[in-house]
Design a protein around this motif. Structure first.
Motif: not given
Lengths: 130, 361
Positions: B217, B219, B223-224, B227, B239-240, B242-244, B246-247, B250
């Motif tokens: 755990e 990720v 992320l938090r 944020e 958001k970008k 965040f998006h990168f 995650v991708e 993962q």
């Protein structure tokens, strides 16, 4: 009557409401699940049944602040299932919701609208105050 | 930040089971992330140390704000402060660095030298004395934090002051928490190691770095962190990132080559020239290198519009299985970045290579 699926949102998965009796269909929140296939498979099963005998008019709300690329594929799968509703002569539409100022969610909606064959409405709602 | 520096950084932290560093304005969110990351990711054999570790991280953090001259609350606002936690062998290290006025150095130094020379009963005595002393200065106390750190770790507090200019110096301090149940027989890492890491992250403008096992755990806390510590950037940039994250994260957790059942990787966020840089590195099975290389070269060769078309096609049809066809994630990454995806494969042995990637936006 199909039994409703109601899932609360978690930090990685969205809220899901599939409730034929109350005419509520919704995915909201965040979808960054690592194994979206597993998460979404009960949803597909439900929708496969539903599209055979849908309500007169189905308004499916998608209000996702964020989804990863593997979830994008799953959301498209849901939309493609809903496209089958037209075969029964009933109506279906997507209401894509995004919070004011959230360009990325809007752009994602615009894009999915382009590839979707459904009636597809993109709606902004005011940002929450903190 | 280049693909090469990612590999160099990885080598530097090679023996770290987990490490996390942060540079920038400090808020409690950073602390929450760091403690969560370690709580959820440290090895089973160290689980009894969790509470002590959290406690020491909090002390170290408060120490930074107590002696620091800056008060930032956003990662981009102030980049002089540095915080790092790492686990190597049976020892956890918590390192803090912050600017301090030169005229305050003698007092801090005296306090640290005192706690470093006292034995257990003397420390307890000093602790009680300080607790009941009514003349404790408002800021800085009388070193209660230092006393607690030494009492909890049963060790010393290595420290150093590095002169920046006539007015200020960088104050480095290291807390070492050894697991009494495990003995790796290693010498503790010198403070100079941490100073070297701090130097690199400062030179490379790296705001955040995490090295560890990405199948766990990791990720979520990352992320938090993004944020909560990037409130000053626009929602779109936010958001970008965040998006990168995650991708990419993962992706590492799914595809990294497992070594000793761990899917190790390193991840960095940097900021300079008004651009964000995200870099990652991980091992990958050698027989997957050619395919991945093809995929990245394919998306790099396309224009944004071509990528958009491809993305939409895959949305409806799903990814075709023929070799060289990229997944949605990679297409998405390529169309959202300002430049091409930079990547490098470094051959490690016959089984796996090191794959590093950087994107700018």
């Amino acid at each position: 009557m199909l039994e409703a699926i109601i899932l609360e949102k978690t930090k990685n998965s969205p809220e899901i409401i599939l409730d034929k009796e109350n005419n509520t269909f919704k995915i909201a929140g965040r979808s960054i699940v690592e194994d979206p296939g597993e998460f979404y498979s009960p949803i597909y099963k439900w929708l496969e049944e539903y599209v055979k005998n849908p309500l007169k008019s189905t308004d499916f709300i998608i209000d996702l602040e964020y989804f990863n690329s593997s979830s994008a594929r799953q959301i498209m799968e849901i939309i493609m299932l809903l496209e089958k509703i037209s075969d029964t002569g009933q109506k279906a539409k997507i209401s894509w919701m995004y919070e004011e100022g959230d360009e990325m969610s809007k752009e994602r909606g615009d894009e999915i609208k382009l590839v979707s064959k459904l009636d597809f409405e993109i709606k902004e709602y005011p940002a929450e105050d903190f | 930040m280049t693909t090469k520096t990612i590999y160099d950084f990885y080598k530097l932290l090679e023996n770290d089971n987990i490490s996390f560093s942060y540079r920038g304005g400090f808020t409690n969110n950073v602390l929450t992330t760091a403690t969560q990351l370690f709580k959820e990711n440290i090895g089973e054999e160290h689980s009894k140390l969790k509470n002590k570790l959290s406690f020491l991280m909090i002390e170290s953090f408060q120490n930074i704000s107590r002696y620091s001259e800056q008060e930032g609350n956003d990662i981009l606002e102030d980049t002089s402060e540095f915080f790092m936690t790492r686990n190597v062998g049976d020892t956890f290290y918590i390192i803090s660095a912050n600017l301090i006025d030169n005229d305050k150095i003698p007092t801090v130094k005296e306090k640290l030298e005192r706690v470093n020379t006292l034995d257990k009963s003397e420390l307890n005595k000093l602790y009680r004395e300080v607790l009941t002393n009514k003349q404790i200065s408002e800021k800085g106390g009388a070193g209660l934090g230092f006393i607690e750190m030494v009492r909890k770790t049963k060790g010393k507090l290595p420290f150093d002051f590095v002169k920046v200019d006539e007015k200020q110096s960088m104050f480095f301090m290291q807390i070492e928490l050894k697991n009494p149940k495990v003995d790796d027989g290693l010498e503790p890492l010198p403070l100079s190691d941490a100073k070297f890491v701090q130097e690199i992250v400062a030179d490379e403008n790296i705001l955040m770095m995490h090295k560890g096992d990405f199948s766990k755990e990791a990720v979520g806390p990352m992320l938090r962190m993004v944020e909560e510590n990037m409130q000053n950037v626009s929602l779109k940039v936010h958001k970008k990132i965040f998006h990168f994250l995650v991708e990419i994260l993962q992706n590492i957790s799914k595809h990294a080559y497992p070594i000793n059942e761990k899917r190790e990787g390193i991840f960095q966020i940097g900021f300079d020239d008004n651009k964000f840089h995200i870099g990652t590195g991980n091992f990958i099975a050698k027989d997957e290198v050619a395919n991945l290389k093809n995929q990245i070269e394919m998306v790099n060769s396309k224009t944004k519009e071509e990528l958009n078309e491809l993305y939409r096609k895959y949305l409806r049809e799903g990814k075709s299985t023929k070799t060289g066809s990229a997944g949605l994630g990679l297409i998405d990454l390529a169309r959202e970045t300002t430049d091409k995806i930079n990547f490098e494969f470094i051959e490690i042995n016959n089984n796996y290579s090191f794959f590093s990637l950087t994107v700018n936006f």
